[in-house]
Design an enzyme around this catalytic site. Structure first.
Site, PDB file in Angstrom:
ATOM      1  N   LYS A  52       0.777  -1.225  -0.117  1.00 63.36           N
ATOM      2  CA  LYS A  52       0.142  -0.040  -0.087  1.00 63.36           C
ATOM      3  C   LYS A  52       0.945   1.246  -0.023  1.00 63.36           C
ATOM      4  CE  LYS A  52      -3.849  -2.560   2.179  1.00 63.36           C
ATOM      5  NZ  LYS A  52      -3.060  -3.645   2.282  1.00 63.36           N
ATOM      6  N   ARG A  53       1.848   1.344  -1.000  1.00 61.22           N
ATOM      7  CA  ARG A  53       2.655   2.385  -1.042  1.00 61.22           C
ATOM      8  C   ARG A  53       1.991   3.555  -1.762  1.00 61.22           C
ATOM      9  NH1 ARG A  53       4.858  -0.198   2.560  1.00 61.22           N
ATOM     10  NH2 ARG A  53       7.202  -0.816   2.408  1.00 61.22           N
TER      11      ARG A  53
END
Length: 279
Positions: free
Chosen positions: A96-97
């Site tokens: 979840k960058r």
């Protein structure tokens, strides 16, 4: 891995199952704690037991980062093991960058050049310049958070915008189609939001969807398939805890395989019913 290659794996294995490797050292069988690397030892046995039943693995970075450098080494060994022993598997780094452009560029280099995973989950909240660096890599996939399965998803994702004609998650979907196409972009849509899949498919009919929430979160596989299938299946349904923690004894890997096989059988029936594979 291309979309066609992924679909061929789905047809060959009669499965669109993704196994989530959310490995918590506090939950694995106690006897594994005697291993030099208990996390990798656990993952290796789960992978060996389930690789013929699934088409993807999704290690969640938080579970590895919580162990510091030791956990990150286990993550890297897990990815390398899958790539070496089961090269047909689609590997998703659930990290979840998403940050300003130059930071996202570093994240992209880490996951796509160093680790060489197939896909990375990305949060689109900061807009196009936070996502575009990930889309520069041919053959790699960006999986955008669209409509998630957690209780707090309604805080923002369902907010009405444009005079109430659309929800924020729908704007995210529409805008993202200007950044890339369905050969580069997938979307996270929670199984607990299966009734919203028609609205998702109205905007991204051809995209693959990564669907968590079947299993421990009690999402309905039948509802997900009814509203989410497309002509190339278009679904990767993830199950994590219900598979990897099905048992806490020395038989844990066999129990994981049994849980995965039960889901795979349901998926095969769905694929046959929708004429995507032959009986």
């Amino acid at each position: 891995m291309t979309r066609d290659e992924l679909f061929e794996n789905i047809k060959r294995k009669k499965s669109f199952l993704c196994v989530g490797l959310d490995t918590d050292v506090r939950k694995i069988p106690q006897f594994l704690l005697d291993e030099d690397d208990p996390i990798f030892a656990f993952n290796k046995r789960i992978i060996d037991a389930t690789a013929h039943l699934c088409v993807a693995y999704k290690p969640n970075l938080a579970f590895y980062e919580s162990m510091g450098s030791f956990g990150l080494q286990a993550f890297e060994k897990t990815v390398a093991y899958i790539q070496s022993e089961y090269p047909d598997q689609f590997i998703i780094a659930d990290a979840k960058r998403g940050d300003i452009g130059n930071t996202s560029d570093m994240y992209a280099r880490s996951f796509f050049e160093h680790l060489k995973v197939d896909a990375l989950t990305v949060a689109p909240y900061m807009g196009s310049d936070s996502v575009l660096p990930f889309l520069k890599y041919a053959g790699r996939w960006v999986i955008l958070l669209a409509l998630t399965s957690n209780a707090g998803a309604s805080d923002f994702q369902m907010l009405p915008i444009n005079g109430g004609d659309e929800a924020l998650f729908e704007r995210v979907l529409r805008t993202s189609t200007e950044w890339g196409n369905s050969d580069q972009l997938m979307y996270v849509v929670g199984a607990t939001k299966a009734d919203m899949l028609e609205r998702v498919r109205a905007i991204v009919p051809d995209a693959f969807l990564l669907v968590p929430g079947v299993g421990s979160q009690n999402g309905s596989l039948e509802d997900v398939a009814r509203f989410g299938l497309n002509s190339q299946c278009g679904l990767l349904v993830n199950a994590s805890r219900s598979i990897i923690y099905a048992d806490n004894t020395e038989a844990f890997a066999n129990a994981a395989a049994a849980e995965a096989e039960a889901l795979r059988r349901q998926m095969a029936e769905i694929l046959i019913k929708n004429k995507l594979i032959e009986a």
